[in-house]
Design a protein around this motif. Structure first.
Motif, PDB file in Angstrom:
ATOM      1  N   ALA A  69       8.885  -2.622  -6.795  1.00  0.00           N
ATOM      2  CA  ALA A  69       8.747  -3.408  -5.568  1.00  0.00           C
ATOM      3  C   ALA A  69       8.982  -4.888  -5.850  1.00  0.00           C
ATOM      4  O   ALA A  69       9.613  -5.603  -5.060  1.00  0.00           O
ATOM      5  CB  ALA A  69       7.365  -3.190  -4.956  1.00  0.00           C
TER       6      ALA A  69
ATOM      7  N   ASN B 204      10.808   0.918  -0.250  1.00  0.00           N
ATOM      8  CA  ASN B 204      10.008   2.115  -0.533  1.00  0.00           C
ATOM      9  C   ASN B 204      10.892   3.340  -0.722  1.00  0.00           C
ATOM     10  O   ASN B 204      10.631   4.192  -1.568  1.00  0.00           O
ATOM     11  CB  ASN B 204       9.022   2.365   0.618  1.00  0.00           C
ATOM     12  CG  ASN B 204       7.863   1.393   0.591  1.00  0.00           C
ATOM     13  OD1 ASN B 204       7.866   0.437  -0.188  1.00  0.00           O
ATOM     14  ND2 ASN B 204       6.878   1.616   1.430  1.00  0.00           N
TER      15      ASN B 204
ATOM     16  N   ARG C 247       4.214  -7.180  -0.431  1.00  0.00           N
ATOM     17  CA  ARG C 247       5.211  -7.225  -1.493  1.00  0.00           C
ATOM     18  C   ARG C 247       5.896  -8.577  -1.568  1.00  0.00           C
ATOM     19  O   ARG C 247       6.454  -8.940  -2.612  1.00  0.00           O
ATOM     20  CB  ARG C 247       6.222  -6.106  -1.302  1.00  0.00           C
ATOM     21  CG  ARG C 247       7.072  -6.251  -0.079  1.00  0.00           C
ATOM     22  CD  ARG C 247       7.725  -4.951   0.348  1.00  0.00           C
ATOM     23  NE  ARG C 247       8.439  -4.292  -0.707  1.00  0.00           N
ATOM     24  CZ  ARG C 247       8.422  -2.968  -0.928  1.00  0.00           C
ATOM     25  NH1 ARG C 247       7.710  -2.196  -0.152  1.00  0.00           N
ATOM     26  NH2 ARG C 247       9.114  -2.431  -1.889  1.00  0.00           N
TER      27      ARG C 247
END
Length: 926
Positions: free
Chosen positions: A872, A878, A908
């Motif tokens: 990430a 994802n 993130r």
């Protein structure tokens, strides 16, 4: 066949089982996934429990499929039927996954997909479906599901996390084929106790006299289906005293078939009109829910639609939404088992005619095979064509089955051998050792062609290698290489390189040298490449301390120069040789590249070996959390696909990580797996090395010296020698310490690696007189700084220098290296070693706490969370992270959701590029 949701019958005596199902469904509605395998004998209530779950799955999307014997060899047949209502969502998958799944399902052409990439596609698809509403996936009679479908569905089920998906699988025990489902929880249905059985019988047959019910209760013996069906048999006059054989056994081809319930169904079938029995047999032979195909085939044999109506009235067949099914799976077993061979052949022949008109060639071919008797080259050729199509779809199981059946329809001779060899090779791709063993045993006595014998030997060698049996692998390869040399010299070279690795794994120098002798005798090309491999292996296995070892870089450079383009498996092999010769940084770079290639292409079969090299290099370099993540990921995959050799290497890394961090519970678990495996030369000393490392960190020097001496007793195990030097010195065994120091120094000079030479200097310092030790320690520290990696090795050198200085009463000088060591150990999570350093610091008068500031948060992350966070931070979505780690995007999101609070970030976006930094928490790697 897909079975539509039905109203579940009341389930007596299953309160615990019903509560389990309800708990799984409730969890799915809150976003948590689960899988459960329900096992039990025929008629015990598996289908009823699945029907209850289907009826209780209000507000959920239900995908249901029942395995059928006639489709057990059709690749991805069950998967195709299960997912046929989800075609629109397939377009939303990542391209590589969508392409693989389309090819597997026969919806598109393309190269054979990796079956585990197909499994990842199924996992992602289920997660996408569950994004709208929870999903219940029901698989009944899983023992008849084709192996390709079973493998990918089990692969997906084992990786469910937070996708709101429940997978319920029912499989029969007893005479049915085995349905292995390692890694999934199981629920075994037992027979009903007396109270529950009587309650059920009273509900089904309360009108019958008590004496009759008592008798039926005894005969049913707690089997729910028997309790439901036997009263009807009594009322029809078939079972005044049960069990009896069906009336006039043999009339109409009926014969007793197994369980009392099956015999009851057989008796009901025997009482049908002849045309209705024919229609029922055609339905059983077909096994799908395609009413049109069954009716068309049955009409060819004299049946009519009216006969299907009879079967529905008699509660033998059901029709829902145009889908035909059996009222209970045992009905199909009973009707097919009771039919005569001529009747079965006629049913299959009629089905083949209908399917030929519909251009469903693979189903047609299997029905043709079922209708054939004796050699039939036309049908055998057709089955071989099905094998080719199955290979294109990536189903090696179907390839093997088609070739084996084609061989059964082939007259004895070279064609029979060729087809059996092809089937054996395909079965080996699946890793089905028993199947392969049976095929080899049948084929080898009749194989006269040297090439065929070589191919069979290669299959055996591959299985032996995956089972971590290097001596057998070596022998099989050398036996097979002669026949292969003239026809396929390149293949022969690959076989010999493989034999070198087998000799190294066995730690047997003679085995390695025999490979080169064979190559010289055969006069094979590219022997320089082989000589380089042999030179590397024999150098590690040279146990005469007076014989100088050649520089490792020369052989490594020659091996790398001959390396082809970076396919994951050979790249992992090259990474392994770099580890053997101490070049851990190059091993890490190679293994990381192989990992990226494996994940990008979905080559999951190569990943365990790749991740084994990756985990080992990270362990040696001090990237421990990343090493733990790679080892955990690799073990999960290796166990899934049965790669025992990779399991062994990965468990070794786990054992040493646990030992270094003082995790005695984790060490015990890892060593329990090591102890439970067949001992090999490569694994010899693993337990002693790991336990010795734990003892050394805890200051138990006598015990550590004994264990580490055991660990380095054979050749090819140099990395435990520095620990033995340290333990032996502290245990008062100077001669043992000096001998170990000489051995390691010799190996360090061979490697040419700065870290190894630094550790060798540390070993020499420990056994040197005081007037020489300080200079050796200083040179060792300087070389460690030049290396810039191997944090654990460097910290141990700093610790030993500090201890030496303190014992020399130079306490103020000792504090600096001890602080450096304590900080490094804390950063790594090496608790026993950090405590040793702190104890030494206190002995110097130091009172300040020594910590690694960023270590705590990262140490709280699980290995899976570390991998997700790292990707990430690199900017991957994802979905991209899931594709790399074989997780669903929803599970990736869940890991980030759990990791962010531990890291003190909210999203993130707060993870800067390149974070976490190298070595902080061990998270590192290209």
């Amino acid at each position: 066949m897909n079975r539509a949701p039905t109203t579940a019958p009341p389930l007596h005596g299953r309160a615990v089982e019903l509560a389990t199902v309800e708990r799984l469904l409730a969890a799915a509605r809150t976003g948590r996934s689960a899988a459960l395998v329900v096992r039990g004998e025929a008629g015990i209530g598996k289908s009823a429990l699945l029907a209850y779950a289907t009826a209780a799955a209000t507000g959920m999307r239900v995908l249901a499929q029942t395995g059928v014997e006639t489709e057990a060899e059709l690749p991805y047949a069950a998967l195709h039927a299960l997912l046929r209502s989800a075609g629109a969502e397939l377009d939303g998958l990542p391209d590589a996954q969508a392409d693989a799944l389309r090819v597997a399902l026969g919806l598109a052409a393309g190269p054979p997909p990796d079956r585990f990439l197909v499994g990842l596609a199924v996992l992602t698809l289920l997660a996408e479906l569950a994004a709208d509403r929870p999903v219940l996936c029901v698989l009944d009679d899983a023992h008849w599901i084709d192996r390709a479908s079973a493998q990918v569905l089990l692969f997906a089920a084992r990786r469910l996390g937070n996708e709101a998906v429940v997978v319920l699988v029912a499989a029969r025990t007893g005479l049915a084929p085995d349905f292995p489902a390692p890694g999934l929880p199981e629920l075994t249905l037992s027979r009903l106790d007396d109270a529950a059985a009587r309650a059920m019988l009273d509900a089904e047959a309360g009108d019958l006299p008590r004496r009759v019910r008592d008798q039926l209760l005894r005969e049913a013996a707690g089997n729910p289906l028997a309790l439901r069906e036997l009263p009807a048999a009594h009322r029809a006059g078939r079972a005044p005293v049960y069990p009896l054989a069906p009336p006039e056994a043999g009339r109409g081809g009926v014969a007793p078939t197994g369980s009392p319930v099956e015999r009851e169904f057989a008796a009901r079938i025997a009482a049908l009109p002849a045309a209705a029995r024919t229609a029922l047999l055609v339905a059983a032979a077909d096994g799908t829910c395609d009413t049109g195909v069954v009716l068309a085939a049955a009409e060819r044999l004299g049946a009519t639609p009216a006969d299907l109506e009879v079967l529905e009235r008699e509660r033998l067949l059901t029709f829902t939404s145009g889908c035909m099914g059996f009222h209970h799976p045992l009905i199909r077993t009973a009707v097919y088992g009771a039919a005569t061979l001529p009747a079965k052949r006629a049913a299959h022949a009629a089905l083949a005619e209908v399917l030929d008109e519909r251009r469903e060639h693979d189903r047609r071919n299997w029905h043709l095979a079922a209708s054939s008797f004796g050699p039939d080259e036309r049908v055998a050729t057709a089955l071989e064509e099905s094998a080719v199509r199955a290979r294109e779809r990536g189903s090696h199981e179907a390839v093997a089955a088609a070739y084996e059946r084609a061989a059964a329809l082939t007259a004895p001779g070279p064609e029979w051998v060729r087809r059996m060899v092809a089937g054996t090779e395909a079965a080996a791709e699946v890793g089905h050792r028993e199947w392969v063993g049976r095929l080899i045993g049948s084929t080898t006595p009749h194989a006269r062609d040297p090439a065929h014998r070589a191919r069979l030997a290669l299959v055996e060698a591959r299985l032996a290698d995956e089972a971590d049996e290097p001596e057998l692998t070596h022998r099989l390869l050398l036996d097979a290489v002669g026949p292969a040399a003239s026809a396929a010299p390149r293949l022969a070279n690959e076989m010999l390189l493989w034999a070198v690795e087998a000799g190294w794994s066995a730690r047997d120098r003679g085995m390695v040298e025999r490979v080169l002798a064979v190559a010289e005798d055969l006069d094979l090309p590219d022997r320089a490449h082989l000589r380089a491999h042999v030179a590397m292996a024999t150098a590690q296995l040279e146990d005469d301390p007076d014989v100088p070892l050649p520089p490792a870089r020369v052989a490594l450079a020659e091996v790398a120069g001959c390396q082809g383009p970076g396919a994951p498996r050979p790249t992992a092999s090259l990474a392994g040789w770099h580890l053997v010769t101490g070049d851990d940084a190059a091993a890490l770079a190679l293994a990381a590249a192989a990992e990226r290639e494996s994940r990008a292409t979905g080559a999951l079969g190569a990943l365990p070996r790749v991740l084994s090299a990756l985990a080992a290099s990270r362990w040696h370099l001090g990237h421990w959390n990343d090493a733990a993540a790679a080892a955990a990921d690799g073990l999960s995959i290796a166990r899934d696909i049965g790669q025992d050799r990779a399991v062994g290497g990965l468990v070794v890394v786990q054992a040493h990580l646990a030992a270094a961090t003082g995790d005695e519970v984790g060490l015990a678990a890892a060593l329990a797996e090591v102890d439970g495996r067949r001992p090999t030369a490569a694994s010899a000393g693993t337990a002693a090395s790991a336990r010795g490392l734990l003892d050394l960190g805890a200051g138990r020097f006598d015990v550590a010296a004994d264990r580490l001496a055991e660990a380095v007793a054979g050749p090819g195990r140099p990395r435990a020698l520095p620990g033995l030097v340290e333990a032996a010195v502290r245990a008062g065994r100077p001669e043992q310490a000096r001998a170990a120091a000489r051995r390691f120094t010799r190996w360090a000079e061979h490697t040419g690696q700065a870290w190894a030479r630094a550790v060798a200097l540390r070993c020499r310092a420990l056994v040197a007189p005081d007037d020489a030790a300080e200079a050796l320690f200083a040179e060792a520290v300087a070389l460690h700084r030049l290396d810039g990696a191997h944090l654990f090795a460097r910290a141990r050198t700093e610790l030993l220098l500090g201890e030496w200085l303190r014992r020399a009463r130079r306490r103020s000088e000792a504090r600096a290296p001890l602080r450096t060591a304590a900080d490094a150990f804390a950063e790594l999570g090496a608790r026993p070693w950090a405590e040793r350093a702190h104890a030494e610091l206190r002995a110097t008068g130091e009172t300040r706490a020594t910590t690694a500031p960023d270590c705590g948060a990262l140490a709280e992350l699980t290995p899976q969370e570390l991998q997700v966070v790292r990707l990430a931070a690199a900017g991957l979505s994802n979905r991209d992270i899931g594709a790399q780690l074989f997780l669903s995007p929803r599970t990736v999101g869940y890991h980030l959701y759990k990791a962010f609070p531990k890291l003190g970030v909210a999203s993130r976006a707060q993870l800067p590029g390149g974070w976490p930094p190298l070595r902080s928490g061990g998270l590192a790697g290209p």
